[in-house]
Motif scaffolding. Structure first.
Motif, PDB file in Angstrom:
ATOM      1  N   ASN A 480      54.790  31.532  38.210  1.00 36.27           N
ATOM      2  CA  ASN A 480      55.416  32.603  37.438  1.00 36.27           C
ATOM      3  C   ASN A 480      54.448  33.306  36.496  1.00 36.27           C
ATOM      4  O   ASN A 480      54.670  34.445  36.109  1.00 36.27           O
ATOM      5  CB  ASN A 480      56.594  32.039  36.624  1.00 36.27           C
ATOM      6  CG  ASN A 480      57.644  31.406  37.525  1.00 36.27           C
ATOM      7  OD1 ASN A 480      57.867  31.878  38.639  1.00 36.27           O
ATOM      8  ND2 ASN A 480      58.277  30.335  37.065  1.00 36.27           N
ATOM      9  N   ASN A 481      53.376  32.619  36.135  1.00 33.51           N
ATOM     10  CA  ASN A 481      52.446  33.163  35.154  1.00 33.51           C
ATOM     11  C   ASN A 481      51.380  34.021  35.839  1.00 33.51           C
ATOM     12  O   ASN A 481      50.746  33.586  36.799  1.00 33.51           O
ATOM     13  CB  ASN A 481      51.788  31.998  34.393  1.00 33.51           C
ATOM     14  CG  ASN A 481      50.893  32.463  33.276  1.00 33.51           C
ATOM     15  OD1 ASN A 481      49.796  32.942  33.528  1.00 33.51           O
ATOM     16  ND2 ASN A 481      51.355  32.319  32.044  1.00 33.51           N
ATOM     17  N   GLU A 482      51.171  35.236  35.342  1.00 33.06           N
ATOM     18  CA  GLU A 482      50.231  36.154  35.986  1.00 33.06           C
ATOM     19  C   GLU A 482      48.802  35.643  35.956  1.00 33.06           C
ATOM     20  O   GLU A 482      48.039  35.836  36.901  1.00 33.06           O
ATOM     21  CB  GLU A 482      50.293  37.537  35.313  1.00 33.06           C
ATOM     22  CG  GLU A 482      51.488  38.370  35.749  1.00 33.06           C
ATOM     23  CD  GLU A 482      51.432  39.786  35.194  1.00 33.06           C
ATOM     24  OE1 GLU A 482      50.326  40.220  34.817  1.00 33.06           O
ATOM     25  OE2 GLU A 482      52.490  40.427  35.141  1.00 33.06           O
ATOM     26  N   ARG A 483      48.422  34.972  34.858  1.00 27.73           N
ATOM     27  CA  ARG A 483      47.066  34.449  34.775  1.00 27.73           C
ATOM     28  C   ARG A 483      46.827  33.353  35.803  1.00 27.73           C
ATOM     29  O   ARG A 483      45.763  33.278  36.426  1.00 27.73           O
ATOM     30  CB  ARG A 483      46.800  33.928  33.356  1.00 27.73           C
ATOM     31  CG  ARG A 483      45.317  33.980  33.004  1.00 27.73           C
ATOM     32  CD  ARG A 483      45.046  33.755  31.548  1.00 27.73           C
ATOM     33  NE  ARG A 483      44.735  32.347  31.316  1.00 27.73           N
ATOM     34  CZ  ARG A 483      45.321  31.599  30.390  1.00 27.73           C
ATOM     35  NH1 ARG A 483      46.239  32.098  29.609  1.00 27.73           N
ATOM     36  NH2 ARG A 483      44.990  30.347  30.229  1.00 27.73           N
ATOM     37  N   GLN A 485      48.404  33.156  38.698  1.00 30.25           N
ATOM     38  CA  GLN A 485      48.339  33.823  40.000  1.00 30.25           C
ATOM     39  C   GLN A 485      46.940  34.389  40.248  1.00 30.25           C
ATOM     40  O   GLN A 485      46.374  34.222  41.327  1.00 30.25           O
ATOM     41  CB  GLN A 485      49.376  34.951  40.066  1.00 30.25           C
ATOM     42  CG  GLN A 485      50.814  34.483  40.041  1.00 30.25           C
ATOM     43  CD  GLN A 485      51.779  35.627  39.756  1.00 30.25           C
ATOM     44  OE1 GLN A 485      51.443  36.790  39.926  1.00 30.25           O
ATOM     45  NE2 GLN A 485      52.984  35.294  39.303  1.00 30.25           N
ATOM     46  N   ALA A 486      46.382  35.036  39.230  1.00 27.13           N
ATOM     47  CA  ALA A 486      45.047  35.628  39.373  1.00 27.13           C
ATOM     48  C   ALA A 486      43.993  34.552  39.592  1.00 27.13           C
ATOM     49  O   ALA A 486      43.056  34.723  40.391  1.00 27.13           O
ATOM     50  CB  ALA A 486      44.707  36.445  38.119  1.00 27.13           C
ATOM     51  N   ASP A 501      49.741  37.512  47.627  1.00 24.47           N
ATOM     52  CA  ASP A 501      50.532  38.507  46.911  1.00 24.47           C
ATOM     53  C   ASP A 501      52.007  38.146  46.889  1.00 24.47           C
ATOM     54  O   ASP A 501      52.766  38.630  46.054  1.00 24.47           O
ATOM     55  CB  ASP A 501      50.346  39.893  47.547  1.00 24.47           C
ATOM     56  CG  ASP A 501      48.942  40.441  47.285  1.00 24.47           C
ATOM     57  OD1 ASP A 501      48.346  40.034  46.267  1.00 24.47           O
ATOM     58  OD2 ASP A 501      48.452  41.244  48.093  1.00 24.47           O
ATOM     59  N   PRO A 504      54.656  35.110  43.857  1.00 25.67           N
ATOM     60  CA  PRO A 504      55.783  35.205  42.905  1.00 25.67           C
ATOM     61  C   PRO A 504      57.139  35.292  43.603  1.00 25.67           C
ATOM     62  O   PRO A 504      58.168  35.050  42.975  1.00 25.67           O
ATOM     63  CB  PRO A 504      55.491  36.506  42.129  1.00 25.67           C
ATOM     64  CG  PRO A 504      54.061  36.814  42.384  1.00 25.67           C
ATOM     65  CD  PRO A 504      53.754  36.260  43.741  1.00 25.67           C
TER      66      PRO A 504
END
Length: 568
Positions: A480-483, A485-486, A501, A504
């Motif tokens: 859930n956390n964008e950091r 995922q990156a 991609d 999420p």
């Protein structure tokens, strides 16, 4: 993105062109898959090193959407696979992104990643002998076709390599997703996912499948929450503070310092020098040290804590010693304090002074396994101040055993570390702890010696830089956390970026698996694990539990008794 306005037929006000195949009569519903997977759905516009830009015919995709074959019905969607023919080979690609050419157009522009290639069967034209990577690129204008379930069967076939089946390949109903065990363990693996996505159950599923496949295996799992004892009570050995019996003298000098030394700076260095001298003298007093010419403070030789404190006392009392007695008193007081604390008895008990190293390693590493190939080390009852030291000792024992047994028949060991971000934190959190050093070393060098590392974490962005990239296989559940995922995308191989991609958007107990452990990146719905094999990690149901009442006085009494006695 490329400006497609310059491509003939795509500019504003230009006559819009749609492929002629869209207007051809095509059967819908229950048609033979052969008709649909031979229907053109678009063509290649531009080609790059790892992918290409293509155009798709939206009208054709809508017609294919009614097909009974879920793979063909999904053709052209983000995350789906498409194929194109280059000479006598089929090239398989993954759709990464979609964009409509213009508001009233039936043309869709898409970015794709190349996954692999297979031969074209001479009589049927089917895909056969699929392999990862491509040898020949398509040229602009190359026609594009949907991938059928028959093609998927060929792509995800586990061949005859040792493998475990963990779920069903998305979007099919019956094609099994397999993990190649030797490739996955040979180059480490990581299981990532936010809390509540089914991460613990998925870890139990994979480990159960490995245990079923290799009942004489050697797996050590660090369990910080006591979740996995319930899952492996039938096919694993369970250890906690009551029966771990880990001898304190197995610690090396650095680990001794983390436990016994509380000062920093110049005082800390002085305390370390004193401890090194006295610890070496204490180890030398043991009979096991006789005949060892290269005895060091790191040698796993038993010694008595009373010998260590006695030597410190003697050093403090020497008349020719320069300086004050403060550092000696600090050390002696700390050692006496730990020796007297019942919470530390699983490690610092006077009963653990015997040379039990062979027995301890045999129990923990399952040598022999006796049909229980996994040992669960429940460290939830270990005092938080020394949890990292306990994990460091266990991890280092695995690595050191592998190094010193190189001339023996090999017994590879898998070390699985749950909540890995606690023990291998990034530089933003901490640096220099002994547990981080040894786990980083295992990540970099372990495979040379037959040590495999499995990292399980909900915060991959908090892991030490470089550790995740050492994992050859990555099993990513929803993050859930964008950091986070990156961070995961940065560690992934190039061809899997399109799959990532969709991280999420994953449902619970769905995962994207890529790397060495699979033929090509796959999205799988993981199997349901039998109730008795699941970890005790389910969340409390507040609305149900808050309806219950009664017996609170007895509950409080029992809890306070356990709390005060530090027993579980």
């Amino acid at each position: 993105m490329t400006d497609y306005a310059g491509i003939q037929g795509y500019g504003n006000g230009a006559e819009r062109h749609t492929p002629s195949l869209a207007s051809e009569p095509v059967e819908t519903g229950v048609a033979a898959a052969g008709l649909y997977d031979s229907a053109e759905i678009g063509k290649v516009l531009e080609v790059g090193g790892s992918g290409a830009r293509i155009e798709l015919d939206a009208a054709m995709l809508r017609k294919l959407g009614d097909n009974d074959d879920p793979s063909i019905a999904m053709a052209g969607q983000v995350g789906s696979q498409i194929k194109m023919k280059v000479n006598n080979q089929w090239l398989i690609s993954n759709v990464k992104s979609l964009r409509l050419a213009s508001a009233d157009s039936d043309l869709i522009f898409a970015d794709i990643d190349f996954l692999g290639e297979g031969n074209e069967a001479r009589l049927t034209g089917r895909l056969t002998h699929f392999r990862r990577g491509i040898t020949r690129y398509p040229v602009p204008g190359c026609r594009i076709y949907p991938v059928s379930s028959d093609d998927m069967q060929q792509m995800y076939a586990a061949e005859d390599r040792p493998h475990i089946e963990v779920g069903t390949v998305y979007p099919t109903k019956d094609i099994r997703g397999a993990l190649f065990v030797d490739a996955m363990l040979g180059k480490h693996f990581a299981l990532l996912g936010s809390t509540g996505t089914g991460k613990s159950t998925s870890a139990a599923l994979i480990l159960h499948r490995i245990c079923d496949m290799a009942p004489e295996g050697h797996i050590v799992m660090i369990d910080p929450h006591g979740e996995y004892s319930a899952a492996f009570k039938t096919n694993g050995a369970i250890y906690d503070v009551n029966n771990l019996a880990m001898p304190y003298w197995l610690m090396n000098f650095e680990e001794h310092c983390e436990v016994f030394i509380t000062t920093t700076g110049n005082d800390g260095q002085l305390d370390r020098d004193i401890l090194a001298k006295c610890l070496l003298a204490a180890r030398a007093k043991n009979r096991a040290a006789e005949g060892i010419t290269k005895l060091t403070v790191d040698s796993p030789i038993p010694y008595l804590l009373s010998d260590l404190t006695g030597i410190i006392q003697n050093e403090m009392g020497k008349l020719d010693r320069a300086g004050e007695s403060g550092p000696y008193m600090r050390l002696k007081t700390k050692i006496d304090e730990i020796k007297a604390d019942p919470r530390y008895s699983f490690m610092f008990s006077g009963m653990l002074v015997a040379d039990s190293m062979a027995n301890f390693l045999g129990r923990i590493f399952r040598l022999p396994g006796d049909g229980k190939p996994i040992s669960i080390i429940d460290v939830s009852g270990v005092p938080s101040e020394i949890t990292s030291v306990v994990v460091a000792v266990l991890s280092r024992m695995v690595f050191d055993y592998a190094i010193w047994s190189r001339n023996e028949p090999q017994r590879p060991i898998l070390l699985v570390c749950e909540e890995a971000h606690r023990y291998v934190p990034s530089d933003r959190v901490t640096t220099g702890s002994s547990v981080r050093k040894i786990l980083e070393r295992i990540a970099k060098e372990g495979r040379k010696y037959g040590v495999s590392l499995g990292l399980i974490t909900q915060r991959p962005s908090d892991l030490a830089e470089g550790v995740l990239s050492q994992c050859g296989t990555i099993i990513a559940m929803r993050l859930n956390n964008e950091r986070d995922q990156a961070f995961v995308k940065a560690a992934m191989p190039e061809g899997a970026k399109g799959f990532l991609d969709s991280i999420p958007a994953l449902r619970n107990r769905e995962a994207i698996i890529c790397g060495e452990g699979v033929a090509i990146p796959i999205r799988v719905a993981l199997d349901t694990l039998e109730e008795v094999r699941r970890p005790a990690s389910s969340d409390p149901v507040f609305t149900d539990l808050w309806r219950e009442s009664g017996g609170e006085e007895e509950i409080l009494g029992r809890v306070i008794k356990r709390w005060r006695s530090q027993g579980r």
